[in-house]
Write a protein that holds these residues in place. Structure first.
Motif, PDB file in Angstrom:
ATOM      1  N   PRO A  96       5.325  63.703 -39.155  1.00 47.31           N
ATOM      2  CA  PRO A  96       6.176  62.984 -40.286  1.00 47.31           C
ATOM      3  C   PRO A  96       7.596  63.832 -40.331  1.00 47.31           C
ATOM      4  O   PRO A  96       7.705  65.067 -39.822  1.00 47.31           O
ATOM      5  CB  PRO A  96       5.563  63.277 -41.866  1.00 47.31           C
ATOM      6  CG  PRO A  96       4.234  63.325 -41.441  1.00 47.31           C
ATOM      7  CD  PRO A  96       3.975  64.273 -40.010  1.00 47.31           C
ATOM      8  N   TYR A 190       0.748  57.758 -43.034  1.00 48.96           N
ATOM      9  CA  TYR A 190       0.181  59.098 -42.609  1.00 48.96           C
ATOM     10  C   TYR A 190      -1.258  59.170 -42.983  1.00 48.96           C
ATOM     11  O   TYR A 190      -1.433  60.335 -43.526  1.00 48.96           O
ATOM     12  CB  TYR A 190       1.093  60.230 -42.956  1.00 48.96           C
ATOM     13  CG  TYR A 190       2.743  60.052 -42.708  1.00 48.96           C
ATOM     14  CD1 TYR A 190       3.165  59.807 -41.324  1.00 48.96           C
ATOM     15  CD2 TYR A 190       3.672  59.614 -43.696  1.00 48.96           C
ATOM     16  CE1 TYR A 190       4.284  59.367 -41.057  1.00 48.96           C
ATOM     17  CE2 TYR A 190       4.969  59.431 -43.214  1.00 48.96           C
ATOM     18  CZ  TYR A 190       5.414  59.174 -41.767  1.00 48.96           C
ATOM     19  OH  TYR A 190       6.643  59.125 -41.583  1.00 48.96           O
ATOM     20  N   ARG A 208       3.271  55.973 -37.310  1.00 47.39           N
ATOM     21  CA  ARG A 208       2.744  57.283 -36.294  1.00 47.39           C
ATOM     22  C   ARG A 208       4.021  57.116 -35.151  1.00 47.39           C
ATOM     23  O   ARG A 208       4.236  56.144 -34.847  1.00 47.39           O
ATOM     24  CB  ARG A 208       1.444  56.901 -35.909  1.00 47.39           C
ATOM     25  CG  ARG A 208       0.490  57.023 -37.006  1.00 47.39           C
ATOM     26  CD  ARG A 208      -0.811  56.589 -36.408  1.00 47.39           C
ATOM     27  NE  ARG A 208      -0.893  55.059 -35.987  1.00 47.39           N
ATOM     28  CZ  ARG A 208      -1.920  54.332 -35.543  1.00 47.39           C
ATOM     29  NH1 ARG A 208      -3.091  55.090 -35.651  1.00 47.39           N
ATOM     30  NH2 ARG A 208      -1.616  53.126 -35.306  1.00 47.39           N
TER      31      ARG A 208
END
Length: 309
Positions: A96, A190, A208
């Motif tokens: 992230p 996530y 992703r």
């Protein structure tokens, strides 16, 4: 009496559609462009909870593009450009986004009756901060543009993203904004199955990402490899042109122009997500830049034109 239609000379470096809605030359100020901030709606004006820290993104600013050895670079035409920057921090591409690793600028607009086609154009430049030796090209992860749109049925975000570098390796390839088929809400957020965000909303920081530069949020533009001009050191910036044309009624891409190439995007479309309450007729143009390492990187906008048919 014979009517005469005259345009400002600066528009001659653009290719606007029939009706110019905004022509923003940043020698005249911010022109309504501002930082993209989270929603400060909680107690004591804290922001709405988010998986990604949006509060520490670096601010946009008017800049004469000062460099360590070049003094003030100025803009392409004039003195000031709109500078988007990042903090000197980045996570690996597959993780992230790190807090502060992106910079954004948004102009908050709305739809006009009978709009069929919308188009954004800009002259821009990109460079890392001149704070260390070396060329620094590999320190710039990505930059680009997208629209945040909502009609009476859907919210959708068409855009383009130049993947310049992934974990220090140059890629130099364009993507368009569309969510990969089969992506779940947990994939998007996530791994949080109860994440509130729908796939297709806020592609810039959700979904992703993979080591080759691909991602849930973006697809590669066919034949989209392009070696953009990057000069021999960070203080030598070159001004580049981009143009994205989108069919607002059909919710489909039309065309993307970058430097000396034109990409036919007909037949491609962004992801359509459920509409949000109270923002029908939303049209927000947004530019962004991402860093790939512990170094601030910059995107400079000399001028921007938004036009419609």
């Amino acid at each position: 009496m014979q009517p005469v239609l005259a345009y400002e000379r600066g528009l001659s470096k653009f290719k606007p559609l029939d009706r110019v809605i905004t022509y923003d030359d940043f020698d005249h100020g911010f022109n309504g462009w501002m930082d993209l901030t989270p929603n400060f709606v909680e107690e004591d004006y804290r922001s709405f909870p988010s998986i990604v820290d949006l509060e520490r993104w670096a601010p946009s600013m008017l800049s004469a593009a000062p460099m360590r050895f070049a003094a003030s670079h100025g803009s392409m035409e004039g003195t000031y450009s709109l500078k988007l920057t990042t903090r000197p921090t980045a996570a690996r591409y597959e993780e992230p986004p790190a807090a502060g690793s992106m910079g954004t600028a948004i102009k908050r607009l709305s739809n006009i009756a009978n709009t069929s086609t919308i188009q954004i154009e800009a002259w821009y430049a990109y460079t890392p901060q001149q704070d260390r030796t070396g060329k620094g090209e590999e320190d710039i992860r990505a930059f680009g543009f997208f629209f945040d749109l909502q009609d009476t049925e859907y919210r959708f975000m068409p855009g383009v993203r130049y993947v310049n570098s992934v974990n220090g390796e140059l890629v130099k390839r364009w993507q368009y904004w569309k969510v990969r088929d089969g992506v779940s809400r947990a994939d998007w957020c996530y791994g949080l199955a109860d994440g509130w965000q729908e796939p297709g909303i806020d592609n810039l920081w959700y979904g992703r990402r993979h080591p080759d530069g691909s991602a849930d949020a973006y697809q590669w533009i066919p034949d989209g490899q392009q070696d953009l001009v990057y000069n021999e050191s960070p203080d030598k910036i070159n001004w580049l042109y981009l143009r994205l044309t989108f069919d607002y009624r059909r919710r489909q891409y039309i065309e993307f122009e970058s430097q000396d190439r034109v990409f036919d995007l007909r037949g491609l479309a962004p992801t359509l997500s459920p509409r949000y309450r109270s923002i029908d007729n939303l049209i927000n143009p947004i530019f962004f830049v991402e860093t790939d390492t512990d170094r601030s990187v910059n995107l400079y906008l000399d001028s921007v034109v938004y036009s419609i048919d």
